[in-house]
Scaffold this active site. Structure first.
Site, PDB file in Angstrom:
ATOM      1  N   THR A  73       5.288  -4.210   2.198  1.00  0.00           N
ATOM      2  CA  THR A  73       6.252  -3.106   2.180  1.00  0.00           C
ATOM      3  C   THR A  73       5.885  -1.950   3.112  1.00  0.00           C
ATOM      4  O   THR A  73       6.715  -1.523   3.922  1.00  0.00           O
ATOM      5  CB  THR A  73       6.378  -2.570   0.744  1.00  0.00           C
ATOM      6  OG1 THR A  73       6.887  -3.628  -0.072  1.00  0.00           O
ATOM      7  CG2 THR A  73       7.299  -1.368   0.672  1.00  0.00           C
ATOM      8  N   TYR A 158       8.459  10.813  -2.926  1.00  0.00           N
ATOM      9  CA  TYR A 158       8.843   9.570  -3.601  1.00  0.00           C
ATOM     10  C   TYR A 158       8.732   9.654  -5.117  1.00  0.00           C
ATOM     11  O   TYR A 158       7.714  10.059  -5.675  1.00  0.00           O
ATOM     12  CB  TYR A 158       8.015   8.378  -3.099  1.00  0.00           C
ATOM     13  CG  TYR A 158       8.578   7.097  -3.667  1.00  0.00           C
ATOM     14  CD1 TYR A 158       9.816   6.623  -3.241  1.00  0.00           C
ATOM     15  CD2 TYR A 158       7.921   6.393  -4.675  1.00  0.00           C
ATOM     16  CE1 TYR A 158      10.375   5.473  -3.785  1.00  0.00           C
ATOM     17  CE2 TYR A 158       8.473   5.232  -5.215  1.00  0.00           C
ATOM     18  CZ  TYR A 158       9.706   4.786  -4.773  1.00  0.00           C
ATOM     19  OH  TYR A 158      10.268   3.653  -5.318  1.00  0.00           O
TER      20      TYR A 158
HETATM   21 ZN   LIG Z   1       8.767  -4.329   0.029  1.00  0.00          ZN
END
Ligand SMILES: [Zn+2]
Length: 414
Positions: A73, A158
């Site tokens: 990611t 976040y």
């Molecule tokens: Zn991811």
């Protein structure tokens, strides 16, 4: 009415007319870059989400977008916004060791996530700013650090608990700001598809439901953007796909079986990949030979000998040695927990070599005033999104990016 007042009124009227003429000129384009984390390239074909299908028909779609190595990611989100391979921008994995700081970077360490030291390249928010445009981010890897000295003009720290619709609402509000304050480049991130893909695998009924929920969000975005009547180009991406795992006696390889506890070997583990750090070349070679002799479902590489297409042979944050799993297998820390029973239902993992694992394929769907309609492009590497976004916004790209503007040029409409 005095002559002076009449003249003033005349000029005022002329000013209004000229204002309405300039507002009639072609408006400058916007780019909304969306990531549905872990959205595999074939989910649309498999689950037939109606808004995605309509979106694809109205724009340009790739058969698949190839993630950079490793198909994780953090490195891939940051590749999309920098146009550089992870081995070049320096965010080389979700977890890695930096010898200059003597720290292990992980996604959970907020102070490191927000430290510009770890982020090379020039992300699109800063590229836009440097060339006079405002930019914004509703979550994206790298957007919380002052890269090249600056944050996006508008950004959020976040928080995975923020409801997806609240994220969309904020993005729409940014696009309703007065023109001089309005961001021309915005990133927007959703994690739902990745989360469900990990827990029940890429072929589950629950995953299908989640893809349909992502589809509802895309429909909502599309509708809200259309109501604004602004020339917004929407680019929908993901960072990687998902591989279905089913447990057998050989699925997990425990690191205690590879490294003796007294070896004092420095390593960073990231599921399908383990980075091993050893400066001393004699010792490094000993460890290499020892690991190579223990290979089961994984391969041991010296950093300098990794495959060319990974572009992963330079950066010192990459392990001097790398252990890379075959799809379907997974490194675990410690030793087996004999009290645990085998999992009887599938789950999902990503991080495998994207060049030999088609299940790692991600998505690229784009539409808008600067995007070709009804175009299907062959699979391409995710480094090439950056020059397309730059082209749409009229930005000059840095000379050191890996992305090639020619790859997606056919998708661009002047
Ligand atoms: Zn991811």
């Amino acid at each position: 009415m005095t002559k002076r007042i009449a003249l003033f009124l005349l000029f005022a009227a002329l000013a209004v007319i000229s204002e309405s003429c300039t507002s009639g000129k072609k408006q400058e384009p916007y780019v909304l870059l969306i990531s549905f984390d872990g959205f595999r390239h074939d989910y649309v074909n498999t689950f037939q989400p109606p808004h995605f299908l309509e979106f694809i028909e109205e724009g340009t779609a790739a058969k698949a977008m190839i993630p950079s190595f490793p198909s994780k990611t953090f490195p891939n989100h940051y590749t999309i916004v920098t146009g550089m391979y992870p081995g070049h921008h320096g965010l080389v994995d979700n977890t890695f060791y930096d010898s200059t700081q003597n720290v292990v970077y992980t996604m959970g360490k907020r102070e490191l996530v927000q430290d510009a030291f770890y982020y090379g390249g020039l992300p699109l928010w800063q590229l836009a700013q440097q060339q006079g445009l405002k930019s914004a981010s509703y979550f994206w890897v790298g957007s919380e650090a002052p890269v090249a000295g600056f944050y996006p003009d508008y950004y959020e720290i976040y928080d995975g608990d923020v409801p997806n619709e609240a994220r969309i609402k904020k993005v729409v509000e940014w696009l309703q700001l007065p023109e001089s304050e309005r961001p021309r480049f915005i990133s927007l991130y959703f994690s739902l598809v990745d989360s469900e893909g990990h827990s029940s695998g890429p072929n589950s009924g629950k995953l299908k439901e989640t893809v349909l929920e992502a589809d509802r969000l895309l429909g909502l975005i599309d509708q809200k953007i259309a109501e604004l009547d602004l020339p917004v180009n929407i680019i929908v991406t993901s960072d990687h796909g998902m591989y279905e795992m089913t447990e057998t006696a050989e699925t997990f390889i425990y690191l205690d079986s590879l490294f003796a506890p007294d070896d004092s070997i420095k390593f960073a583990n990231s599921g399908p990949i383990v980075h091993v750090y050893e400066d001393d070349s004699t010792r490094q070679e000993q460890i290499f030979q020892s690991l190579a002799a223990k290979e089961t479902h994984f391969k041991t590489y010296r950093r300098k000998d990794t495959p060319n297409q990974w572009h992963y042979d330079q950066h010192p944050r990459i392990g001097d040695l790398l252990l890379v799993m075959e799809p379907g297998y997974y490194f675990r820390n410690g030793s087996p927990d004999t009290t645990k029973t085998m999992m009887d239902s599938p789950w999902g993992v990503h991080g495998f070599d994207p060049y030999v694992t088609p299940e790692m394929g991600a998505i690229f769907y784009a539409k808008g005033p600067n995007i070709q309609k009804g175009l299907l492009v062959p699979p391409f590497e995710n480094v090439h999104v950056y020059p397309l976004v730059a082209k749409i916004l009229g930005l000059t790209t840095p000379s050191n990016i890996d992305g090639d503007p020619d790859v997606l040029m056919k998708a661009f409409v002047e």
